[in-house]
Motif scaffolding. Structure first.
Motif, PDB file in Angstrom:
ATOM      1  N   SER A 258     -28.887 -19.182   6.786  1.00  0.00           N
ATOM      2  CA  SER A 258     -29.739 -19.358   5.424  1.00  0.00           C
ATOM      3  C   SER A 258     -28.934 -18.730   4.318  1.00  0.00           C
ATOM      4  N   ALA A 259     -29.179 -19.012   3.035  1.00  0.00           N
ATOM      5  CA  ALA A 259     -28.320 -18.432   2.112  1.00  0.00           C
ATOM      6  C   ALA A 259     -28.413 -16.941   2.069  1.00  0.00           C
ATOM      7  N   ASP A 260     -29.342 -16.321   2.701  1.00  0.00           N
ATOM      8  CA  ASP A 260     -29.452 -14.875   2.813  1.00  0.00           C
ATOM      9  C   ASP A 260     -28.770 -14.155   3.765  1.00  0.00           C
ATOM     10  N   ASP A 261     -28.002 -15.034   4.686  1.00  0.00           N
ATOM     11  CA  ASP A 261     -27.373 -14.671   5.802  1.00  0.00           C
ATOM     12  C   ASP A 261     -25.776 -14.556   5.347  1.00  0.00           C
ATOM     13  N   ILE A 262     -25.419 -14.919   4.141  1.00  0.00           N
ATOM     14  CA  ILE A 262     -24.029 -14.811   3.637  1.00  0.00           C
ATOM     15  C   ILE A 262     -23.783 -13.413   3.138  1.00  0.00           C
ATOM     16  N   THR A 263     -22.784 -12.824   3.599  1.00  0.00           N
ATOM     17  CA  THR A 263     -22.249 -11.698   2.833  1.00  0.00           C
ATOM     18  C   THR A 263     -20.727 -11.620   2.513  1.00  0.00           C
ATOM     19  N   ARG A 274     -15.663 -13.851   3.056  1.00  0.00           N
ATOM     20  CA  ARG A 274     -17.238 -14.385   3.069  1.00  0.00           C
ATOM     21  C   ARG A 274     -17.424 -14.713   4.424  1.00  0.00           C
ATOM     22  N   ALA A 275     -18.644 -14.091   5.130  1.00  0.00           N
ATOM     23  CA  ALA A 275     -18.916 -14.368   6.586  1.00  0.00           C
ATOM     24  C   ALA A 275     -20.293 -14.229   6.591  1.00  0.00           C
ATOM     25  N   LEU A 276     -20.851 -14.809   7.699  1.00  0.00           N
ATOM     26  CA  LEU A 276     -22.224 -14.449   8.205  1.00  0.00           C
ATOM     27  C   LEU A 276     -22.650 -13.146   8.296  1.00  0.00           C
ATOM     28  N   ASN A 277     -23.745 -12.520   7.929  1.00  0.00           N
ATOM     29  CA  ASN A 277     -24.198 -11.109   7.905  1.00  0.00           C
ATOM     30  C   ASN A 277     -24.647 -11.102   9.532  1.00  0.00           C
ATOM     31  N   GLY A 325     -18.974 -11.113  17.140  1.00  0.00           N
ATOM     32  CA  GLY A 325     -17.889 -11.708  16.469  1.00  0.00           C
ATOM     33  C   GLY A 325     -18.087 -11.897  14.994  1.00  0.00           C
ATOM     34  N   LEU A 326     -16.881 -12.189  14.375  1.00  0.00           N
ATOM     35  CA  LEU A 326     -16.667 -12.392  13.061  1.00  0.00           C
ATOM     36  C   LEU A 326     -16.992 -13.786  12.771  1.00  0.00           C
ATOM     37  N   ILE A 327     -17.845 -14.320  11.841  1.00  0.00           N
ATOM     38  CA  ILE A 327     -17.859 -15.794  11.634  1.00  0.00           C
ATOM     39  C   ILE A 327     -17.820 -15.809   9.860  1.00  0.00           C
ATOM     40  N   PHE A 328     -16.514 -16.354   9.628  1.00  0.00           N
ATOM     41  CA  PHE A 328     -16.143 -16.641   8.325  1.00  0.00           C
ATOM     42  C   PHE A 328     -17.075 -17.921   8.073  1.00  0.00           C
ATOM     43  N   CYS A 329     -17.471 -17.962   6.780  1.00  0.00           N
ATOM     44  CA  CYS A 329     -18.194 -19.023   6.359  1.00  0.00           C
ATOM     45  C   CYS A 329     -17.982 -19.419   4.776  1.00  0.00           C
TER      46      CYS A 329
END
Length: 351
Positions: A258-263, A274-277, A325-329
């Motif tokens: 969701s949009a709130d998952d982006i940080t 920019r990645a998933l939080n 893990g680190l998930i860039f987006c």
């Protein structure tokens, strides 16, 4: 939409659609080859590309070179009406070796950012490989192209403008991103295009300028072209394709986001990203991981001063261990709701 083919001197792609390079292991030969087959520019990321080689931990440098050559050859064998590129980050410890290997393996173009690729012309000299810097400001493109002109008597074959809505490492400060620079970035794009035109005129060539960051659908493509761009680069949307090299769990994380998952994080590379939080980001924010082995990926990295090993974090993610893990987006990841094919995606972008 009337889109012209992407001409890079003696090389040409049917569509000016570039699939952005994504590492570790997200854009390898399966994805890049499919894009090149469909008429776009498929891009392999060289970052720790040998992570699946049996001797990666004990022989990292050689494993990466071996895998890079293999993936380029595989993608080139798949291409039909497009091109095969390689994204090589300037921040890599073995940057120069990766560039030389990619050129010798026959990559059509090398796209380079995460730093200023000031010596890129020297590294591809004597090959047919084209070169393109990634920039985010008029200042950066002036520094690179003026140095290439002065030192190498040549210019870029293409320029990629990466905006603040892109995924992964960003060429902006956190303050710029949070203060709404994206609303003002159209003017920067126009300025970069004008600057590039000046160099193109002096060398008597056309230098295609590609807009990247936040490209999701045909409307975004039309907007980029209206600013004067010759084409677009998209990365996030290519993750949610059947051909993407990432695990199904990685792709599902995009669909579920969701949009709130982006940080916005501070990457061990030293740049905002920019990645998933996910739980990994939340856990390492205040409790750095103890790094017990170093893979020597970055030119400037002190394992005792970074919150986690970025190589390990990216490998965990691409293999499907998404909570460790680190998930860039990119900024539009929350709009993705299904897996499609590369052909379908390119069809959406060019109409």
């Amino acid at each position: 939409m009337l889109m012209k083919c992407l001409e890079l001197g003696d090389k040409c792609a049917k569509y000016p659609v570039i699939q952005g390079g994504m590492g570790v292991g997200v854009s390898l030969s399966q994805l890049a080859g499919a894009v090149a087959h469909a008429g776009g520019v498929g891009v392999i990321s060289s970052a720790q590309i040998g992570f699946d080689e049996p001797d990666f931990k004990t022989n990292t440098r050689e494993a990466n070179i071996r895998a890079l050559t293999r993936h380029i050859k595989n993608a080139l064998a798949m291409k039909r009406e497009g091109l095969v590129g390689v994204n090589v980050m300037v921040a890599l410890k073995d940057y120069r070796e990766h560039v030389r290997t990619a050129a010798q393996a026959g990559a059509d173009i090398i796209i380079s950012g995460a730093g200023l690729p000031v010596d890129l012309p020297e590294l591809v000299a004597g090959t047919g490989t084209k070169i393109a810097p990634i920039v985010s400001s008029v200042k950066a493109v002036k520094v690179i192209l003026s140095m290439w002109e002065r030192k190498y008597k040549r210019t870029a074959d293409m320029v990629v403008i990466e905006g603040p809505e892109a995924g992964g490492h960003l060429g902006f400060s956190r303050e710029d991103i949070e203060s709404g620079i994206r609303e003002r970035f159209d003017d920067e794009i126009r300025g970069i295009i004008e600057c590039v035109k000046g160099y193109a005129e002096r060398f008597g060539v056309h230098i295609p300028v590609i807009a990247a960051g936040g490209i999701f659908n045909g409307d975004d493509v039309r907007h980029a072209l209206s600013l004067g761009a010759d084409g677009v680069q998209a990365a996030t949307r290519f993750v949610a394709t059947k051909e993407c090299d990432a695990s199904d769990a990685y792709k599902q994380a995009y669909i579920d986001a969701s949009a709130d998952d982006i940080t916005i994080i501070k990457s061990p590379v030293g740049m905002p990203g920019r990645a998933l939080n996910n739980s990994f980001i939340r856990r390492t924010k205040d409790n750095p991981e103890r790094i017990t082995e170093c893979f020597g990926c970055l030119a400037h990295c002190n394992p005792s001063q970074v919150p986690y090993c970025i190589t390990k974090a990216l490998i965990n993610a691409v293999r499907g261990d998404i909570e460790n893990g680190l998930i860039f987006c990119g900024s539009n990841v929350s709009r993705i709701d299904r897996i499609i094919t590369v052909d379908e995606l390119i069809g959406e972008l060019i109409v």
